[in-house]
Design an enzyme around this catalytic site. Structure first.
Site, PDB file in Angstrom:
ATOM      1  CB  ILE A  59      -0.938  -0.063   1.132  1.00  8.21           C
ATOM      2  CG1 ILE A  59      -2.062  -1.133   1.092  1.00  8.21           C
ATOM      3  CG2 ILE A  59      -1.541   1.276   1.363  1.00  8.21           C
ATOM      4  CD1 ILE A  59      -2.620  -1.285   2.318  1.00  8.21           C
ATOM      5  CB  CYS A  60       0.967   4.401  -2.175  1.00  9.27           C
ATOM      6  SG  CYS A  60       1.612   5.838  -2.081  1.00  9.27           S
TER       7      CYS A  60
END
Lengths: 130, 130
Positions: free
Chosen positions: B77-78
């Site tokens: 997940i960024c």
């Protein structure tokens, strides 16, 4: 005979194209796309950006976002050169459809036809579309 | 072949995550390597364990978690996109002074460099979103 994808070592330089299709405000795609491009610059890949559809508005001169309470991030496009991101392609048809010309844009770009841009896309290794 | 996947849309609102999941499953079923799934934009919301969909609906976050458990799939997940949208792991919650975390099992939070690296390492990087 080895396949092309078997020849890539750790020092591989790939052609990355970031395709921007959406208006700068209204959704967050344009801003977060720009964040990817800035981070990606550190990876020393062969980077280009393409602007088409409403994405051409991202490069429009004279943006003023006071009325919508959001930060005007358009000056960042002028900083791209400092990150060695110099290949900016704008689709001629998208500009014309919106009554824009190259003079309306805030950075130097290469305007090209839809057909030429499609050919350029074919030459890429990685296309990230936002 | 070595595949990477980028998911740019949130669960339920948009079909991108469902399609990406089906594609990821097909990649694994066919014996290919799935190098990484990267979640960006609203796509980060696929990684919350706090979603409670209706009982007769698919459980998107859980499906991804199960894939990670069964195949060791790297679900990233960024961090920048996650911070904006309130998606935190334990370390992030502590660092930001928040009173809890909501990341689902099998997901991890990291930087955009992980996306670019996937583009460099994979034979194909497939983007799911608009």
């Amino acid at each position: 005979m080895s396949e092309p994808w078997e020849e890539e070592g750790p020092g591989t330089i790939k052609k990355f194209m970031y395709v921007n299709r959406k208006a700068p405000y209204g959704t967050i795609y344009a801003l977060e796309s720009l964040e990817v491009v800035l981070i990606a610059a550190a990876f020393e890949q062969d980077v280009s950006m393409a602007f088409l559809d409403d994405g051409v508005y991202q490069l429009k001169k004279g943006q003023d976002t006071k009325g919508i309470g959001q930060k005007n991030f358009s000056p960042t496009y002028r900083a791209l050169e400092g990150y060695d991101v110099e290949k900016l392609y704008v689709e001629a048809e998208s500009l014309a459809d919106r009554g824009l010309s190259e003079d309306d844009l805030l950075v130097p770009v290469e305007v090209m036809s839809r057909e030429a841009l499609a050919e350029l896309m074919n030459e890429q290794d990685v296309i990230l579309s936002f | 072949m070595k595949y990477g996947i980028l998911v740019n849309e949130g669960p339920y609102q948009h079909q991108a995550s469902d399609t990406a999941y089906q594609f990821a499953k097909a990649v694994l079923d066919k014996g290919h390597e799935l190098y990484r799934v990267f979640f960006y934009h609203d796509g980060v919301n696929n990684g919350t364990r706090f979603a409670v969909p209706p009982q007769d609906d698919r459980k998107i976050a859980e499906l991804w978690s199960q894939m990670a458990e069964a195949h060791g799939t790297d679900l990233v997940i960024c961090i920048a996109a996650a911070q904006r949208r309130g998606l935190l792991d334990e370390g992030e919650a502590k660092r930001q002074g928040k009173d809890g975390n909501n990341i689902a099992p099998g997901f991890r939070i990291s930087g955009l460099g992980q996306l670019i690296e996937a583009g460099i390492q994979c034979d194909r990087l497939v983007v799911f979103g608009d």
